[in-house]
Every structure is written in C-alpha cells, then in structure tokens.
Design a protein around this motif. Structure first.
Motif, mmCIF file in Angstrom:
data_model
loop_
_atom_site.group_PDB
_atom_site.id
_atom_site.type_symbol
_atom_site.label_atom_id
_atom_site.label_comp_id
_atom_site.label_asym_id
_atom_site.label_seq_id
_atom_site.Cartn_x
_atom_site.Cartn_y
_atom_site.Cartn_z
ATOM 1 N N ARG A 7 0.869 -1.178 0.000
ATOM 2 C CA ARG A 7 0.000 0.000 0.000
ATOM 3 C C ARG A 7 0.899 1.218 0.000
ATOM 4 N N THR A 8 0.561 2.202 -0.815
ATOM 5 C CA THR A 8 1.379 3.407 -0.887
ATOM 6 C C THR A 8 0.494 4.597 -1.215
ATOM 7 N N ILE A 9 0.994 5.774 -0.918
ATOM 8 C CA ILE A 9 0.247 6.977 -1.251
ATOM 9 C C ILE A 9 1.210 8.003 -1.825
ATOM 10 N N LEU A 10 0.768 8.704 -2.865
ATOM 11 C CA LEU A 10 1.555 9.730 -3.540
ATOM 12 C C LEU A 10 0.829 11.065 -3.387
ATOM 13 N N ILE A 11 1.511 12.041 -2.801
ATOM 14 C CA ILE A 11 0.933 13.359 -2.574
ATOM 15 C C ILE A 11 1.791 14.402 -3.286
ATOM 16 N N THR A 12 1.156 15.247 -4.089
ATOM 17 C CA THR A 12 1.867 16.363 -4.712
ATOM 18 C C THR A 12 1.333 17.672 -4.143
ATOM 19 N N ALA A 13 2.181 18.701 -4.124
ATOM 20 C CA ALA A 13 1.766 19.982 -3.566
ATOM 21 C C ALA A 13 2.429 21.119 -4.327
ATOM 22 N N ASP A 14 1.704 22.235 -4.472
ATOM 23 C CA ASP A 14 2.226 23.427 -5.152
ATOM 24 C C ASP A 14 3.062 24.259 -4.178
ATOM 25 N N LEU A 15 4.118 23.646 -3.634
ATOM 26 C CA LEU A 15 4.997 24.307 -2.672
ATOM 27 C C LEU A 15 6.436 24.178 -3.117
ATOM 28 N N ILE A 16 7.326 24.975 -2.523
ATOM 29 C CA ILE A 16 8.709 24.997 -2.976
ATOM 30 C C ILE A 16 9.467 23.738 -2.570
ATOM 31 N N GLY A 17 9.072 23.099 -1.457
ATOM 32 C CA GLY A 17 9.764 21.883 -1.060
ATOM 33 C C GLY A 17 9.415 21.473 0.352
ATOM 34 N N PHE A 18 9.818 20.248 0.708
ATOM 35 C CA PHE A 18 9.621 19.716 2.049
ATOM 36 C C PHE A 18 10.985 19.379 2.641
ATOM 37 N N SER A 19 11.289 19.911 3.811
ATOM 38 C CA SER A 19 12.539 19.557 4.474
ATOM 39 C C SER A 19 12.489 18.097 4.910
ATOM 40 N N PHE A 20 13.660 17.538 5.251
ATOM 41 C CA PHE A 20 13.687 16.163 5.749
ATOM 42 C C PHE A 20 12.886 16.054 7.046
ATOM 43 N N ASP A 21 13.014 17.055 7.928
ATOM 44 C CA ASP A 21 12.277 17.003 9.198
ATOM 45 C C ASP A 21 10.771 17.025 8.960
ATOM 46 N N PHE A 22 10.318 17.917 8.059
ATOM 47 C CA PHE A 22 8.888 17.985 7.759
ATOM 48 C C PHE A 22 8.419 16.671 7.148
ATOM 49 N N THR A 23 9.222 16.125 6.241
ATOM 50 C CA THR A 23 8.863 14.867 5.585
ATOM 51 C C THR A 23 8.698 13.744 6.601
ATOM 52 N N GLU A 24 9.653 13.621 7.521
ATOM 53 C CA GLU A 24 9.575 12.549 8.507
ATOM 54 C C GLU A 24 8.357 12.713 9.407
ATOM 55 N N GLU A 25 8.101 13.949 9.843
ATOM 56 C CA GLU A 25 6.936 14.179 10.691
ATOM 57 C C GLU A 25 5.647 13.889 9.937
ATOM 58 N N MET A 26 5.580 14.354 8.688
ATOM 59 C CA MET A 26 4.369 14.170 7.898
ATOM 60 C C MET A 26 4.118 12.695 7.598
ATOM 61 N N ARG A 27 5.166 11.980 7.241
ATOM 62 C CA ARG A 27 4.997 10.557 6.946
ATOM 63 C C ARG A 27 4.594 9.794 8.196
ATOM 64 N N GLY A 28 5.123 10.186 9.351
ATOM 65 C CA GLY A 28 4.725 9.540 10.598
ATOM 66 C C GLY A 28 3.267 9.777 10.925
ATOM 67 N N LEU A 29 2.795 11.013 10.714
ATOM 68 C CA LEU A 29 1.385 11.322 10.976
ATOM 69 C C LEU A 29 0.461 10.523 10.065
ATOM 70 N N ILE A 30 0.795 10.485 8.778
ATOM 71 C CA ILE A 30 -0.050 9.758 7.831
ATOM 72 C C ILE A 30 -0.031 8.264 8.125
ATOM 73 N N ALA A 31 1.133 7.733 8.449
ATOM 74 C CA ALA A 31 1.240 6.299 8.762
ATOM 75 C C ALA A 31 0.378 5.941 9.970
ATOM 76 N N SER A 32 0.381 6.805 10.976
ATOM 77 C CA SER A 32 -0.387 6.513 12.190
ATOM 78 C C SER A 32 -1.885 6.541 11.942
ATOM 79 N N LYS A 33 -2.314 7.325 10.944
ATOM 80 C CA LYS A 33 -3.749 7.454 10.659
ATOM 81 C C LYS A 33 -4.251 6.470 9.607
#
Length: 347
Positions: A7-33
C-alpha cells in the motif's frame, strides 16, 4: 495505491519543497492514521516559488500546522476510498522551458536564458480512469522551475503548475485530481519571467496543459498489474557555500550531504524520486538508462537536498554551483545509485 502486497500513497503539492524534518513528521502522521508504512508515503513538491513558505518561525507556523492537518486528512480520505482503475502513460513535447545558466559580460554564469544550453522538453503524462473509462486523476511531469512569477510578486500563486492543472480540469472535469510534478530542472526556467505578469504565468500553464490533454486523448489504458516501492538514503561528500558565483578550481569541503532516493512502480510506470534539484542532463541520463520505457523523474521528493549539479558545471561556477551542498563527483554516483534502486523492481 493498493496491491496484493503493498500500500502506498503519492501526494503532490504546489509548494517549494519539504525539508527532511517535515517529511519525517508528515509521513509519521499519515502512517499513524492510515496504517500505510511511512517508507511507502511519497511527498512531492512541484518547487513552485509562488506558494507559501513552510517552517516554525512566525508568521508561517500557523500555515505549516494547517498544511499538516490538510495533508493528513487528504491521505485518510484517499485510503478509505480505494477503487479499481485503468491507467496509461504517454510522452509529449513542450518547449516553454529553457536552460537558465547564461554567461554574462564579466564571464560569470548567472540566471538568464541560454538557448544553447541543454534542456529536456519532454512532457510525461499518466492517466488514471475508472473501469468504464471515466477520468479519475492525471499526473503531469515536466522539467521546469515554478518561477514564471518572481521576487517582485507578493501574491500567493500556483505559478505555471497551477495554471496547467486548471486547464486540464477545465477539459476533463473539476472532480479529476491533477498532480503536477517537476522533472530534472535545477538549471531550467520557463521562457517567461521571473516577474509578476500573470498573463505569462497562464501562457506557460496553457501550453503544458494543452500538450498534456493532447497526450491524454491519444493514449490507451489498461489494468495495473504490479505495485512496488523501494527507497534508500545515500550520503555524498559535501561542500560549503562558495563566496561568489565566478569560476573556481576548488571548493571548500563541508558536512556530508544526504539524498533520499525513491522508486515507485505502478503498472508499467516507474516514478524515480530524488530529494533535490537535479540538473536537466542528470534526469535525461536516468531516463535514457532506465530499463522502463515510462520512467518519470520526480524531483523535490521526500526531502530537500538542494542543487545536484553536473560535474562539468563546477569549473564554470554559477548560482547553483555556488550554493550546492555537494562536492564535484555527485553526478555519476547519483545516476548509479538511482539506477541500482530502479533495478531492484521487476521489469
């Protein structure tokens, strides 16, 4: 995406970028939900310079918190509503982009328009539709900075990616999800801008969207038989920011640089994700050497590693070479590591 084993999810966004810290936090939140493994969550920024900033400082902290909630809610909604689909992929051509590493009067390389420089004009499109051939989603990939707007513009804008998405939605329907992604475009800008002339923003988006729709209307679709995903982190020798953008013979070593590589294969489409801004020739080399006909390079994917320059760029200097965190030699290593990761997935 849900397959027999993954199972996987692909998210795109009209933003300049995601830092490694933001990415890890975001992936953890999505995984938990959602229960989707964090390493199977792919976050891709289109590198649009007209979008909001992210971070913990005021006044963007509130927006960053809202964004985390929105991305999590979208991921949960998507994971609860899977449906069978058909898919197809195609390639076209859009020449609204140009190499930006131009030589100026004092011999310095700066941001301009270099008509003789390398530039990948390939526009890749993936179509997803219901089993009765009604459009569900479209993925667009084109190598170009989101900089038709520039630092003289203070309005929030989706730049040309937003304009391209609006055009495709107008043709296919507002319900269709349109994800725009940037290919290898570290040294590539639109032919218009940077500025605040929105007629030019719409012009670039129009040409991208028009070519995407042409490709969509000519492609066949079929069931996706495979779903596979892999990722790895590579560490390469780092350098410090150079004092200027003039040519130089050596660069001061800095902390090692991390680059995250992702490989997501859906059906016959290979999405090769890299957490940086690749020069266009690197992306072209990856696509040419990949065993998969439909290989799409996703930059600014799952982190932010900065510019990844060709080895030949360093002796010439320039803005990208000045600020890159990588020492010369990264080009060959990155291409090799990316192709090795791609090679782990079934052809």
């Amino acid at each position: 995406f849900e397959g027999e084993k993954e199972r996987t999810i692909l998210i795109t966004a009209d933003l300049i970028g995601f830092s490694f810290d933001f990415t890890e936090e975001m992936r953890g939140l999505i995984a938990s939900k959602t229960g989707i493994p964090s390493q199977n969550i792919v976050l891709v920024a289109v590198h649009n310079h007209g979008g909001p900033s992210l971070g913990n400082q005021e006044p963007v902290r509130e927006y960053t918190g809202e964004l985390k909630n929105k991305l999590t809610d979208l991921a949960v909604k998507a994971s609860k509503n899977p449906q069978p689909f058909l898919m197809g992929a195609g390639k076209g051509h859009c020449a609204q982009n140009i190499n930006r590493r131009a030589e100026f009067s004092k011999g310095e390389i700066w941001l301009g328009r270099n008509q003789e420089g390398p530039c990948d004009h390939e526009l890749a499109v993936v179509r997803f539709e219901t089993t009765d051939h009604k459009p569900l989603a479209v993925l667009i990939n084109w190598p170009c900075h989101g900089t038709a707007t520039g630092d003289s513009n203070y309005l929030i804008s989706g730049d040309w990616p937003g304009a391209a998405a609006r055009y495709v939605k107008k043709e296919l329907g507002d319900h269709v999800v349109v994800g725009v992604t940037a290919g290898a475009s570290g040294d590539i800008n639109p032919i218009y801008g940077p500025g605040n002339v929105f007629r030019e923003v719409e012009a670039v988006g129009f040409h991208v969207g028009h070519e995407a729709v042409r490709i969509l209307n000519e492609m066949d679709t079929r069931p996706a038989k495979t779903l596979q995903i892999k990722e790895t982190m590579v560490t390469l020798p780092g350098k410090k920011t150079a004092p200027d953008h003039f040519p130089r013979t050596s660069y001061e070593p800095g902390p090692d640089a991390r680059i995250r590589l992702s490989a997501l294969k859906v059906g016959n489409v290979m999405l090769a994700g890299i957490s940086g801004e690749l020069f266009t020739e690197i992306g072209m080399a990856i696509k040419k050497q990949s065993p998969f006909t439909h290989t799409i390079v996703l930059t600014h994917c799952n982190g932010s590693s900065g510019y990844i320059c060709t080895d030949s760029a360093y002796p010439k200097g320039g803005y990208e070479v000045k600020v890159t965190r990588l020492m010369p030699g990264a080009e060959k290593s990155l291409i090799s590591e990316t192709l090795s990761l791609i090679g782990l997935l079934e052809n």
